[in-house]
Design a protein around this motif. Structure first.
Motif, PDB file in Angstrom:
ATOM      1  N   LEU A 134       0.856  -1.184   0.000  1.00 24.54           N
ATOM      2  CA  LEU A 134       0.000   0.000   0.000  1.00 24.54           C
ATOM      3  C   LEU A 134       0.892   1.234   0.000  1.00 24.54           C
ATOM      4  CD1 LEU A 134      -2.805   1.373   0.276  1.00 24.54           C
ATOM      5  CD2 LEU A 134      -2.504   1.186   2.762  1.00 24.54           C
ATOM      6  N   ILE A 143      -2.888   7.113  -0.096  1.00 21.05           N
ATOM      7  CA  ILE A 143      -4.312   7.248   0.206  1.00 21.05           C
ATOM      8  C   ILE A 143      -4.696   8.712   0.020  1.00 21.05           C
ATOM      9  CG2 ILE A 143      -6.079   7.090   1.999  1.00 21.05           C
ATOM     10  CD1 ILE A 143      -4.538   4.761   3.188  1.00 21.05           C
ATOM     11  N   ILE A 172      -6.980   0.429   8.379  1.00 20.14           N
ATOM     12  CA  ILE A 172      -6.167  -0.290   7.399  1.00 20.14           C
ATOM     13  C   ILE A 172      -5.803  -1.643   7.999  1.00 20.14           C
ATOM     14  CG2 ILE A 172      -4.080  -0.266   5.993  1.00 20.14           C
ATOM     15  CD1 ILE A 172      -4.053   2.770   6.239  1.00 20.14           C
ATOM     16  N   VAL A 215      -8.571  -1.358   3.062  1.00 18.33           N
ATOM     17  CA  VAL A 215      -8.605   0.030   3.527  1.00 18.33           C
ATOM     18  C   VAL A 215     -10.061   0.466   3.514  1.00 18.33           C
ATOM     19  CG1 VAL A 215      -7.797   2.384   3.159  1.00 18.33           C
ATOM     20  CG2 VAL A 215      -6.326   0.450   2.518  1.00 18.33           C
ATOM     21  N   ALA A 246      -7.224   4.296  -2.553  1.00 14.88           N
ATOM     22  CA  ALA A 246      -6.108   3.703  -1.814  1.00 14.88           C
ATOM     23  C   ALA A 246      -5.299   2.926  -2.839  1.00 14.88           C
ATOM     24  CB  ALA A 246      -6.611   2.795  -0.697  1.00 14.88           C
TER      25      ALA A 246
END
Length: 632
Positions: free
Chosen positions: A159, A162, A185, A243, A259
């Motif tokens: 990840l 965001i 998350i 997320v 995200a």
């Protein structure tokens, strides 16, 4: 004694003289006599291989052949050992054994440009919410409605970013973009979030703070109940990512957001450090002067990524900023990293810290008056590593320095931490490897649907089989409303995955809906007592995916980017785990599912199928798969 004839002499017998001379070393046929040519007569290297006919010399005639062959080096079966090589060669090979054999995997590897190099199989996934809604928990169906920005399962990834933009018209601290929204998350473990913060805390701005921008975090819009913010992160996951945001305010929210993450072939490719990320912290809205607050206290090895502190106090309470930040590494009795005051830890001084500074600074001041601000610091050029333990303490001021007139102040702090050990894996997802519970590809003969397999409501438009799909003709009258086609003779477990592929085929009319239906009254899933995941055509260039529980809208999201999606296939799915439902959609041909959200339904029916509302539509298949639990 044989001789050569003499020129001008030997008349009459010169031929006999020449023959006598030649016959001393040749026979009558002109060949050299045996034994005439000895080794002393042949110069070194005078006879080449080209001068000797194949197989003309028998081995027995070659002097010392057997002894020479016996004495030659024979390669062992396992190859030539190092001991048989020259000493210089042995030394060179020894150096090669200890040399770097290959470049170790590392996310720190960069190109000449400074941008990261690609990990094996790395590809970016970014599917934003476009003009969606985050309904409040008090709206029907009552309960939390978790809008999911991203969910991935079964493959490793990272990840990275965001972003959210929202509008609810609420300018108070209870607005969605302040304390009225929560972001969670989940990394590999769907039961325990690695991050759970209010929207303003996650994006590191104080309550009602103004705009600020840094390379890693910022708030780019604030005013009139509108807000937008972003944060770049680095959060690896082995198998699972989710997320989500939840609206805990009292107003519905118009929401945009994304995200963004990458998928990679192998989790081991990220290296041995920064393998798991979490945010930990503490909040004390009524801290007493000089109170100590433990922000982090955890065992393990890793690295501190960031620190941010929020202060909420009266204008005259500047003494709260005299509180030191103390970081204890590996159980030490005295902190090896500490500041000489709060603002000093963020490259400030004399109670001042630059707005939008980087890698340390502060967000803009809050608009609720007083001393309300958030400080942040990213440990990029001065990383803080720990091998066995990390503890972070902050303080509401310091004795004998500054002034704190109020009886209490607001103080909170958060730390972003990478650890070297990944989290345990624990999540539930569709089982795509086991046999499907139902795999109906709609291959029945063209014509009316088989009543043994399907139940349809009488008095309305009926679904038909095309031989490979189920079709519903458009009918704008009441006959075309609430068409329901329920599947029979399928026993559903408590947990299951339900999926179909559909498209709206009528290119003329607006207000068309095509649905995947679940949790309905058996065997007929009535619209008013079932869950619908719908493809909706509001207009030729206005399409949405909508989720309904009864007549209540749970989630909605604009799709298509303004394109006309008539006759465009779309996949829709619903994950059922008891009373908790999660809806998904995906363009046909795209393997990555885009989640819409999760909620708890009050529906208990087992009826499922497909349906329309004043729509010309086509359905390609209906599949039910089991849900599996992945644990490691």
């Amino acid at each position: 004694m044989a001789r050569l004839p003499q020129p001008g002499g030997d008349n009459g017998n010169w031929g006999d003289i020449l023959n006598d001379y030649l016959l001393t070393e040749h026979d009558a046929a002109g060949h050299l006599k045996v034994g005439v040519v000895g080794s002393s007569h042949i110069a070194d290297n005078a006879v080449k291989a080209v001068h000797i006919a194949d197989d003309s010399i028998p081995q027995v005639k070659i002097q010392g052949l057997v002894a020479d062959i016996t004495a030659k080096y024979t390669t062992p079966v396992g190859g030539i050992p190092a001991a048989d090589l020259a000493v210089a060669v042995q030394n060179s090979l020894a150096k090669a054994d200890t040399a770097l054999q290959s470049v170790p995997p590392s996310t720190a590897t960069t190109s000449i440009s400074g941008f990261p190099l690609r990990l094996a199989g790395e590809r970016q996934i970014s599917y934003p919410i476009e003009l969606g809604k985050a309904h409040t928990s008090v709206a029907a169906p009552v309960g939390g409605k978790r809008v999911v920005l991203a969910e991935s399962w079964g493959q490793a990834g990272i990840l990275k970013h965001i972003w959210m933009a929202s509008s609810d018209g609420d300018v108070s601290l209870q607005g969605f973009a302040e304390d009225g929204g929560t972001i969670r998350i989940y990394i590999d473990d769907e039961a325990s979030p690695a991050v759970q913060l209010t929207i303003n805390d996650f994006f590191a701005y104080s309550p009602l703070a103004g705009e600020y921008r840094t390379p890693r975090v910022g708030r780019t819009k604030k005013g009139g109940g509108e807000s937008s913010a972003y944060r770049y992160v680095y959060m690896p996951f082995q198998k699972y990512l989710r997320v989500e945001v939840e609206n805990t305010s009292s107003n519905d929210v118009v929401l945009f957001g994304s995200a963004d993450y990458t998928l990679i072939n192998d989790f081991a490719g990220i290296g041995t450090q920064q393998r798991h990320y979490k945010m930990v912290g503490a909040q004390e809205p009524n801290a007493t002067p000089y109170q100590e607050l433990s922000v982090a206290d955890m065992a393990g090895s890793g690295q501190v990524e960031s620190l941010w502190i929020a202060v909420d106090a009266a204008s005259g309470d500047t003494g709260v900023l005299e509180g030191n930040v103390e970081i204890y590494i590996d159980g030490e009795a005295y902190p090896s990293w500490h500041s000489s005051g709060t603002e000093d830890a963020f490259n400030g001084g004399w109670y001042n810290v630059p707005v939008s500074g980087y890698p340390a600074g502060r967000a803009s001041d809050g608009t609720d008056g007083g001393l309300s601000m958030t400080y942040y610091r990213f440990f990029i050029d001065d990383p803080l590593f720990f091998s066995s333990h990390i503890k972070v303490l902050i303080h509401a001021g310091q004795q004998n320095q500054g002034t704190i007139s109020s009886g209490t102040v607001g103080l909170s702090g958060f730390v972003g931490i990478w650890t070297d050990n990944p989290a345990a894996i624990n999540y539930r997802a569709v089982d795509s490897t086991s046999a499907a519970l139902l795999d109906d590809q709609f291959t029945d003969a063209a014509g009316a649907l088989d009543n043994a397999k399907w139940n349809q409501v009488g008095g309305v438009t009926q679904g038909q089989s095309s031989g490979s799909t189920i079709t519903v003709a458009y009918d704008g009258t009441s006959m075309g409303q609430d068409v329901r086609i329920a599947r029979k003779e399928v026993d559903l477990p408590v947990d299951y995955w339900l999926e179909t592929k559909l498209r709206i085929t009528d290119a003329t009319h607006d207000g068309q809906e095509a649905s995947l239906i679940a949790k309905g009254n058996s065997p007929d899933p009535y619209f008013g007592s079932a869950v619908h995941v719908q493809l909706v055509r509001f207009g030729q260039h206005n399409w949405v995916i909508r989720v309904r529980d009864d007549f209540d809208e749970v989630f909605v999201r604009t799709i298509g980017g303004g394109r006309d999606l008539t006759n465009t296939w779309v996949r829709i799915a619903l994950k059922v785990t008891g009373a908790t439902l999660t809806a998904y959609w995906a363009p046909d041909g795209i393997s990555v599912w885009q989640p819409l959200g999760s909620w708890v339904t009050g529906k208990t029916g087992i009826g499922f199928g497909v349906g329309t509302w004043t729509a010309g539509a086509e359905f390609d298949y209906l599949v039910v798969r089991p849900i599996t639990t992945v644990i490691s």
